[in-house]
Design an enzyme around this catalytic site. Structure first.
Site, PDB file in Angstrom:
ATOM      1  N   TYR A  99      -5.991  60.634  38.633  1.00 35.35           N
ATOM      2  CA  TYR A  99      -5.816  59.743  37.488  1.00 35.35           C
ATOM      3  C   TYR A  99      -6.672  60.229  36.317  1.00 35.35           C
ATOM      4  O   TYR A  99      -6.234  60.211  35.175  1.00 35.35           O
ATOM      5  CB  TYR A  99      -6.167  58.301  37.873  1.00 35.35           C
ATOM      6  N   ASN A 124       5.871  52.914  35.848  1.00 35.31           N
ATOM      7  CA  ASN A 124       6.896  53.953  35.809  1.00 35.31           C
ATOM      8  C   ASN A 124       8.171  53.418  36.464  1.00 35.31           C
ATOM      9  O   ASN A 124       8.177  53.135  37.653  1.00 35.31           O
ATOM     10  CB  ASN A 124       6.386  55.189  36.561  1.00 35.31           C
ATOM     11  N   CYS A 156       5.273  60.095  39.964  1.00 31.57           N
ATOM     12  CA  CYS A 156       3.993  59.387  40.035  1.00 31.57           C
ATOM     13  C   CYS A 156       3.374  59.492  41.426  1.00 31.57           C
ATOM     14  O   CYS A 156       2.169  59.290  41.580  1.00 31.57           O
ATOM     15  CB  CYS A 156       4.150  57.937  39.603  1.00 31.57           C
ATOM     16  N   HIS A 157       4.173  59.862  42.423  1.00 34.27           N
ATOM     17  CA  HIS A 157       3.629  60.045  43.776  1.00 34.27           C
ATOM     18  C   HIS A 157       2.661  61.221  43.851  1.00 34.27           C
ATOM     19  O   HIS A 157       1.884  61.323  44.793  1.00 34.27           O
ATOM     20  CB  HIS A 157       4.759  60.209  44.795  1.00 34.27           C
ATOM     21  N   GLU A 177       7.210  67.616  49.845  1.00 37.74           N
ATOM     22  CA  GLU A 177       6.934  68.658  48.862  1.00 37.74           C
ATOM     23  C   GLU A 177       5.944  69.704  49.368  1.00 37.74           C
ATOM     24  O   GLU A 177       5.622  70.654  48.656  1.00 37.74           O
ATOM     25  CB  GLU A 177       6.405  68.026  47.570  1.00 37.74           C
TER      26      GLU A 177
END
Length: 176
Positions: A106, A130, A138-139, A165
């Site tokens: 963040y 979002n 945002c993950h 990912e």
């Protein structure tokens, strides 16, 4: 959203995704995405009785999401319906710059948009608003200590997306 709002659901590994959009002459497939939410999402969209159920409007978006979940796509080519405050837009743009399989904190997002590191809470609030989970990643934002925090779709889904990912995760914490 306008009277021309369309919606559908797409089955996927995170549950039935609710896709909401508006017709657009410039969007690939003809639909600009306004919202993508998961079941039980905090602040997620709910179907409005004035919206039109139109699965065909989301053929291109659905194909891109399916390819992502199958590991065949790392970026999306989806037009979004404009929204959010100028601050939220800057935060969301910074989210889109976090590469597939990588994470940012963040504080790093705050720095990227030119906000002081003390603005971490404001950044977190903007990320939490979002409307486009998954496609606006945002993950990929984690706590400064590597913990998985603050995902409107649930931390178990955040961890699932990061694993998909290839980010090295163990339950609740990102591993270096």
């Amino acid at each position: 959203m306008t009277a021309t709002t369309v919606h559908t659901t797409l089955a996927g590994p995170l549950g039935d995704l609710l896709l909401v959009g508006e017709p657009s002459a410039t969007a690939p497939g003809g639909t600009a995405l306004a919202s993508l939410s998961v079941p039980g999402q905090k602040g997620g969209a709910t179907v409005d009785g004035t919206w039109t159920h139109d699965p065909a409007a989301f053929t291109e978006i659905a194909a891109q999401l399916t390819a992502y979940f199958e590991g065949d796509r790392t970026r999306f080519d989806i037009e979004y319906v404009p929204g959010g405050t100028p601050f939220q837009q800057r935060v969301w743009q910074a989210l889109e710059a976090v590469p597939y399989g990588e994470t940012a904190t963040y504080g790093e997002i705050a720095t990227r948009i030119g906000a002081p590191r003390a603005a971490v809470r404001a950044v977190g609030t903007a990320i939490g608003r979002n409307p486009l989970l998954i496609v606006r990643p945002c993950h990929r934002v984690i706590g400064a200590d590597g913990t998985l925090t603050g995902y409107a779709g649930g931390l178990h889904r955040k961890e699932q997306l990061l694993r998909l990912e290839g980010a090295a995760c163990v339950t609740g914490r990102l591993m270096a």
